[in-house]
Each structure stands twice: as C-alpha cells, then as structure tokens.
Scaffold this motif. Structure first.
Motif, PDB file in Angstrom:
ATOM      1  N   SER A 158       0.818  -1.204   0.000  1.00  0.00           N
ATOM      2  CA  SER A 158       0.000   0.000   0.000  1.00  0.00           C
ATOM      3  C   SER A 158       0.855   1.259   0.000  1.00  0.00           C
ATOM      4  CB  SER A 158      -0.922   0.010   1.220  1.00  0.00           C
ATOM      5  OG  SER A 158      -1.747  -1.138   1.230  1.00  0.00           O
ATOM      6  N   VAL A 159       0.361   2.272  -0.703  1.00  0.00           N
ATOM      7  CA  VAL A 159       1.046   3.562  -0.751  1.00  0.00           C
ATOM      8  C   VAL A 159       0.482   4.421   0.374  1.00  0.00           C
ATOM      9  CG1 VAL A 159       1.621   5.541  -2.192  1.00  0.00           C
ATOM     10  CG2 VAL A 159       1.284   3.304  -3.233  1.00  0.00           C
ATOM     11  N   ALA A 160       1.081   4.335   1.547  1.00  0.00           N
ATOM     12  CA  ALA A 160       0.607   5.071   2.718  1.00  0.00           C
ATOM     13  C   ALA A 160       1.758   5.873   3.323  1.00  0.00           C
ATOM     14  CB  ALA A 160       0.022   4.114   3.764  1.00  0.00           C
ATOM     15  N   ASP A 161       1.416   6.988   3.977  1.00  0.00           N
ATOM     16  CA  ASP A 161       2.421   7.841   4.613  1.00  0.00           C
ATOM     17  C   ASP A 161       2.669   7.448   6.059  1.00  0.00           C
ATOM     18  OD1 ASP A 161       2.775   9.673   2.353  1.00  0.00           O
ATOM     19  OD2 ASP A 161       0.730  10.297   2.790  1.00  0.00           O
ATOM     20  N   VAL A 162       1.645   6.966   6.739  1.00  0.00           N
ATOM     21  CA  VAL A 162       1.733   6.624   8.155  1.00  0.00           C
ATOM     22  C   VAL A 162       1.285   5.180   8.328  1.00  0.00           C
ATOM     23  CG1 VAL A 162       0.933   7.146  10.491  1.00  0.00           C
ATOM     24  CG2 VAL A 162       1.304   9.002   8.846  1.00  0.00           C
ATOM     25  N   GLY A 163       2.073   4.391   9.055  1.00  0.00           N
ATOM     26  CA  GLY A 163       1.722   3.010   9.336  1.00  0.00           C
ATOM     27  C   GLY A 163       1.453   2.803  10.811  1.00  0.00           C
ATOM     28  N   LEU A 164       0.306   2.189  11.136  1.00  0.00           N
ATOM     29  CA  LEU A 164      -0.073   1.906  12.519  1.00  0.00           C
ATOM     30  C   LEU A 164       0.291   0.471  12.857  1.00  0.00           C
ATOM     31  CD1 LEU A 164      -3.642   3.534  12.644  1.00  0.00           C
ATOM     32  CD2 LEU A 164      -1.419   4.604  13.100  1.00  0.00           C
ATOM     33  N   VAL A 165       1.093   0.265  13.888  1.00  0.00           N
ATOM     34  CA  VAL A 165       1.464  -1.067  14.337  1.00  0.00           C
ATOM     35  C   VAL A 165       1.161  -1.161  15.822  1.00  0.00           C
ATOM     36  CG1 VAL A 165       3.231  -1.416  12.593  1.00  0.00           C
ATOM     37  CG2 VAL A 165       3.849  -0.353  14.754  1.00  0.00           C
ATOM     38  N   GLY A 204      -5.226  20.446   8.735  1.00  0.00           N
ATOM     39  CA  GLY A 204      -4.951  21.768   8.210  1.00  0.00           C
ATOM     40  C   GLY A 204      -4.873  21.734   6.690  1.00  0.00           C
ATOM     41  N   ALA A 205      -3.734  22.195   6.148  1.00  0.00           N
ATOM     42  CA  ALA A 205      -3.551  22.179   4.702  1.00  0.00           C
ATOM     43  C   ALA A 205      -2.873  20.911   4.212  1.00  0.00           C
ATOM     44  CB  ALA A 205      -2.714  23.396   4.276  1.00  0.00           C
ATOM     45  N   SER A 206      -2.561  20.010   5.114  1.00  0.00           N
ATOM     46  CA  SER A 206      -1.858  18.776   4.744  1.00  0.00           C
ATOM     47  C   SER A 206      -2.827  17.614   4.681  1.00  0.00           C
ATOM     48  CB  SER A 206      -0.747  18.456   5.761  1.00  0.00           C
ATOM     49  OG  SER A 206       0.202  19.511   5.824  1.00  0.00           O
ATOM     50  N   THR A 207      -2.555  16.710   3.750  1.00  0.00           N
ATOM     51  CA  THR A 207      -3.334  15.489   3.592  1.00  0.00           C
ATOM     52  C   THR A 207      -2.374  14.319   3.479  1.00  0.00           C
ATOM     53  OG1 THR A 207      -5.097  16.681   2.436  1.00  0.00           O
ATOM     54  CG2 THR A 207      -5.044  14.284   2.193  1.00  0.00           C
ATOM     55  N   ALA A 329       0.965  16.703  14.274  1.00  0.00           N
ATOM     56  CA  ALA A 329       2.363  16.291  14.409  1.00  0.00           C
ATOM     57  C   ALA A 329       2.738  15.277  13.328  1.00  0.00           C
ATOM     58  CB  ALA A 329       2.596  15.705  15.800  1.00  0.00           C
ATOM     59  N   LEU A 330       1.830  14.343  13.035  1.00  0.00           N
ATOM     60  CA  LEU A 330       2.093  13.381  11.971  1.00  0.00           C
ATOM     61  C   LEU A 330       2.190  14.075  10.624  1.00  0.00           C
ATOM     62  CD1 LEU A 330      -0.237  10.407  13.014  1.00  0.00           C
ATOM     63  CD2 LEU A 330       2.230  10.593  13.308  1.00  0.00           C
ATOM     64  N   ALA A 331       1.318  15.057  10.394  1.00  0.00           N
ATOM     65  CA  ALA A 331       1.367  15.794   9.123  1.00  0.00           C
ATOM     66  C   ALA A 331       2.699  16.514   8.953  1.00  0.00           C
ATOM     67  CB  ALA A 331       0.215  16.784   9.050  1.00  0.00           C
ATOM     68  N   LYS A 332       3.233  17.055  10.034  1.00  0.00           N
ATOM     69  CA  LYS A 332       4.524  17.747   9.955  1.00  0.00           C
ATOM     70  C   LYS A 332       5.649  16.780   9.601  1.00  0.00           C
ATOM     71  CE  LYS A 332       7.670  20.664  12.628  1.00  0.00           C
ATOM     72  NZ  LYS A 332       7.927  21.317  13.937  1.00  0.00           N
ATOM     73  N   ILE A 333       5.641  15.582  10.218  1.00  0.00           N
ATOM     74  CA  ILE A 333       6.683  14.589   9.926  1.00  0.00           C
ATOM     75  C   ILE A 333       6.589  14.134   8.475  1.00  0.00           C
ATOM     76  CG2 ILE A 333       7.548  12.300  10.519  1.00  0.00           C
ATOM     77  CD1 ILE A 333       6.569  12.740  13.355  1.00  0.00           C
ATOM     78  N   GLU A 335       5.335  15.811   5.906  1.00  0.00           N
ATOM     79  CA  GLU A 335       5.768  16.892   5.018  1.00  0.00           C
ATOM     80  C   GLU A 335       7.284  17.014   4.990  1.00  0.00           C
ATOM     81  OE1 GLU A 335       4.123  18.661   2.955  1.00  0.00           O
ATOM     82  OE2 GLU A 335       2.115  17.944   3.485  1.00  0.00           O
ATOM     83  N   GLU A 336       7.929  16.839   6.127  1.00  0.00           N
ATOM     84  CA  GLU A 336       9.389  16.887   6.160  1.00  0.00           C
ATOM     85  C   GLU A 336       9.993  15.736   5.347  1.00  0.00           C
ATOM     86  OE1 GLU A 336      10.355  16.824  10.251  1.00  0.00           O
ATOM     87  OE2 GLU A 336       9.869  18.949  10.618  1.00  0.00           O
ATOM     88  N   ASP A 337       9.378  14.563   5.449  1.00  0.00           N
ATOM     89  CA  ASP A 337       9.890  13.431   4.688  1.00  0.00           C
ATOM     90  C   ASP A 337       9.706  13.656   3.190  1.00  0.00           C
ATOM     91  OD1 ASP A 337      10.771  10.449   4.677  1.00  0.00           O
ATOM     92  OD2 ASP A 337       8.941  10.478   3.454  1.00  0.00           O
TER      93      ASP A 337
END
Length: 483
Positions: A158-165, A204-207, A329-333, A335-337
């Motif tokens: 899957s093309v995902a930005d955040v992974g929940l484990v 906010g402005a991040s998705t 906080a997740l959106a900021k990480i 965006e930095e990546d």
C-alpha cells in the motif's frame, strides 16, 4: 463475503508470432513472377497497467492464467499477417512485480504506469523479404517466434504515509476510523482486523494516508499471528506509529515492554523495496486514556519514551482527546519526509552499444556429448527457432547465417571435428564445415539446397523419366510377344 488478496502468482503467456509465407506470384503468361509471401504478425504482449479504480489482487486469485493472442500467418500477394492483440491486466497502485526467486522486476506506482510482463514473439519473414541476389525466389519462409511464458509474483504494498502497528486490540482500527472516513470492522476480540485498512487524513492544509495492519504479537517473525504477513503494506510509510493499549489487563504487559517486543519483531522483517524499517521515524500513541487507570499509566510511562527521543501522544478514540495534536504532528513529519525525497526525473533513453569484441555468441564443450559443443547466444538461438527443418533450403539459409556470424570459424578453432554434435537452442546438429558463407548460390529447385545431400525428395524430372520408362516395354516382354 469480500476478500482481500495482496499476494498472488500469475502465469503470463504472450502470443506467438505468425509464420511467414512462401509464395510465388503467378498470373497469365507470367508463371514465375517473383516471391510475394508476406510476413507473419507479431504476437501480443501481456501488460500490467496501474488503475486507480482497482484496490486488490482478488481477480488474479481466481484467474491466475493470462494469455495474449497469437499473430496471424502471412499470405501471398505481399499480405502481412495481423498482429496479435495485447492483453492489459489492471493492477492496484503499489503493486510490486517479483520473480519466483524473489527478484524485484518493477514497482508500479502512479496511475497509468505500464509494465510488459511477457513480450510477444516476433513474426517470421516471408520469402519476399528474404529474396536477394543469391536467392531470387526463396522456397521457404521463417517461422514465428514463440512468446514469453513467465510465472510472476504480484505483491500489493500500500502507498501510505503513516503506518499503525501494535498488539491486537490496541485500538488501531478505532484510531483510523476517527481520523478518516475508513470504516474497518471493530470488535473487542483479538485479530478483529484480518486485512490492511487505508484511510485519508486531513490536518490543516496537509493530507496524508494512514495504513492499519493486523496486530503483531511476540514470535510473529517465526510465523505466529497475522501481522507479519501484512508488514509489506508499511514499507513505503514515512513514519511508524506504535499504538499502545494502556487499559489492558493482561498480566506481564506494560506499554514499554509492548513497544520493545514489537521493535524486535520489526527488526526481523527485511523490506523488499530497500531501506530498513529501523530508519523510519517513530511516534508513540498511548491509547484509551478515557479509562482512569489507563490515563495514570500513560503519565507514568511517558518519561520513559521521551528519554528515548520519541514523540508521545496520549489519546482517546472514544472522547477524541489528543487526536488533533497527534494528527498535526504526523502531518509535519510526513511533510518533512516528502521534502527530503529526491525529485523523480523523467526516464531517459539508455543506449547500450555492443562491445567491439562481442561476437554475440559463446561456444562451450557439451558435458553430455563427448566431442560435442553447445552454442549460446540470442541471435543463433533465435535463428534456430525461426527455421523449418523440413525444408533443406531453410536449413542452408541457417547455415549461411551461422557462418557469417563466425560460428564455424570458432568451432574450428576449438577443435571441432566433422560430424561432431553441435547444440543450439535445444536442437542438435552433426557439424559439417562444408557450407561456406557468402558464396553465390547456384540455380536449384525451390525448397532444396545443393550443398545438402540428405534431400530424398524426387524431383519433377525424375518422376517424368520414371513414368516414361514404365510405358516403354522391356526387351524380354517384346520377345515373348513375338513368340
């Protein structure tokens, strides 16, 4: 009941090329008007195409065999055969194509991305294309080449930005359901989540997208539980989120030991896409703080995680407490990546010229035949596949091509003796170095070669002579009639 399939094995068979046509133009007062046989059509390809409307590999689970159509044979009057129709298979974004041995061939991301899984065979040339000064009217045509047949492994990552484990029943499904519009199954028993879930989160402005995989347990790297089978879905994630159940009543468990146990299992997993999960940023989410005992436990263990430099968020999916701060906080990480990722350049055309000393083939001794040799190379093997061995002229044409390539010269240098077995592309010949390359062809019957003495076919002149001989009575018969 719907099923989620993220790994399948497909058997792709491309179409074979059509045979060329051996034909001679005929019309009134012009019985031999020259060769006019057309070329065979190319076989169809099997192509994988990324489609945004496809989200699972379920179709290939029930129909793993995919075949493209064959090319049509050429016809007279210089009519080429029709090309075979290619078969396009739609796959979800994030599909990785692997060989049976695990070698990655392609990583399909981006809507419309295409990958040729099996290439169709080329059509054979007709005798019109084979005509030359030496062979003005070839009595043969080349055969079409067979298409590729391959077994490929398709894995969906899957093309995902955040992974929940996290452990089973830690609240991962509940967390993704309140952060996004995803509606996974939620229940109070372990392993409620049997398949990965994806959700889109707006902060906010991040998705960004979030992936929830089935729960991990100690020993998952040895095959226990379900989570390790689905860890491929978090290989592309920018950040991994440890969801910790602070309200569990199981003895011997606490948030710190839970995270340590899962980190050991993650270390056992090697992503096929490169990199390491250990290099990804980590975020600790202490869940279920709406329970008083859980809130107290979260405050107790927070300093332990902060000492390790890990961001910690205490949240409640029931009261939505702490979710806003965590999502930002997740959106900021993320965006930095994204900002640090290299910019993808358009694919360039790569030219790979053949080396000056590359003959295009290799000659080695045959371990199974004493005094035999094996010739390997793309062109010699392709020429053998194109040859109709029931036609002496076609065999002579093959000999000319091999001689021009230098095969006979190399065999002579390697000590090959006349009559020794030579194998090319699975076909074994008795080598006779009597087919010089580049000589002028003498006039001969169509479909024959005067250099090959194994032609047992009776010609038209011989048949006519035999017929006349049968009609003329012998001397003995005449004597008997006179008596």
């Amino acid at each position: 009941m719907s099923r989620f399939v993220d790994r399948v094995v497909i058997h792709a068979a491309a179409g074979s090329g059509g045979n060329g046509c051996a034909s001679v133009h005929r019309e009134k007062y012009k019985p031999l008007g020259g060769p006019d046989g057309g070329n065979g059509g190319n076989g169809g390809d099997v192509i994988l195409v990324v489609d945004s409307g496809v989200h699972t590999l379920l179709d290939f689970h029930f129909r793993p065999h995919a075949s493209a159509s064959n090319g049509k044979q050429g016809q007279g009057s210089n009519r080429d055969g029709a090309a075979g129709e290619s078969l396009e298979l739609k796959v979800p974004e994030g599909t990785v194509v692997l060989t049976e041995h695990g070698e990655m061939l392609a990583d399909l991301t981006g809507n419309g991305t295409r990958f040729v899984a099996a290439r169709g065979g080329r059509g054979g040339l007709g005798n019109a294309a084979l005509a030359s000064k030496a062979r003005r009217a070839p009595g043969f045509a080349l055969l079409g080449e067979p298409g590729d047949e391959v077994d490929l492994v398709l894995e969906l990552r899957s093309v995902a930005d955040v992974g929940l484990v996290g452990f089973p029943s830690a609240g991962k499904s509940s967390l993704i359901s309140v952060l996004s519009s995803a509606r996974p199954k939620i229940a109070e028993y372990p392993f409620t989540t049997l398949m990965p879930n994806l959700g889109v989160v707006t902060a906010g402005a991040s998705t960004f997208t979030v992936a929830d995989v089935p729960g991990l347990i100690p020993g998952a790297s040895q095959g226990k539980g379900l989570g390790l089978d689905f860890l491929r879905h978090i290989e592309r994630c920018s950040v991994l989120v440890h969801v910790v159940d602070c309200a569990t009543y199981e003895p011997g468990r606490d948030p710190v030991s839970d995270v340590e146990a899962l980190e050991q299992e993650l270390a056992q997993y090697t992503p096929a896409l490169g990199g390491s999960l250990a290099e990804r940023p980590r975020v600790i989410v202490l869940n279920k703080i709406d329970v008083p005992d859980a809130r107290e436990l979260a405050e107790m263990v927070r300093p332990d995680f902060e000492k390790q430099g890990l961001p910690v968020f205490a949240v409640s999916t029931a009261s939505h407490e702490g979710l806003r701060e965590m999502s930002y906080a997740l959106a900021k990480i993320v965006e930095e990546d994204r900002a640090t990722r290299p910019t993808l350049e358009a694919s360039r055309i790569v030219l790979r010229p053949v080396a000056v000393d590359d003959a295009g083939f290799t000659v080695s001794e045959d371990p199974d035949e004493e005094g035999g040799f094996i010739i390997r190379g793309e062109r010699p093997e392709r020429w053998v596949r194109q040859t109709a061995f029931d036609n002496d002229e076609a065999v002579g044409y093959l000999g000319d091509r091999l001689a021009r390539l230098g095969v006979e010269e190399v065999l002579a240098k390697r000590g090959a003796k006349p009559g020794c077995p030579v194998t090319i592309g699975g076909v074994t010949f008795d080598w006779e170095p009597s087919t010089p390359a580049g000589i002028d062809m003498v006039m001969h019957e169509r479909g024959a070669d005067p250099r090959l003495d194994r032609n047992a076919r009776v010609g038209a002149s011989e048949r006519k002579a035999a017929k006349i001989a049968r009609r003329i009575p012998s001397t003995d018969e005449e004597a008997e009639e006179q008596q």
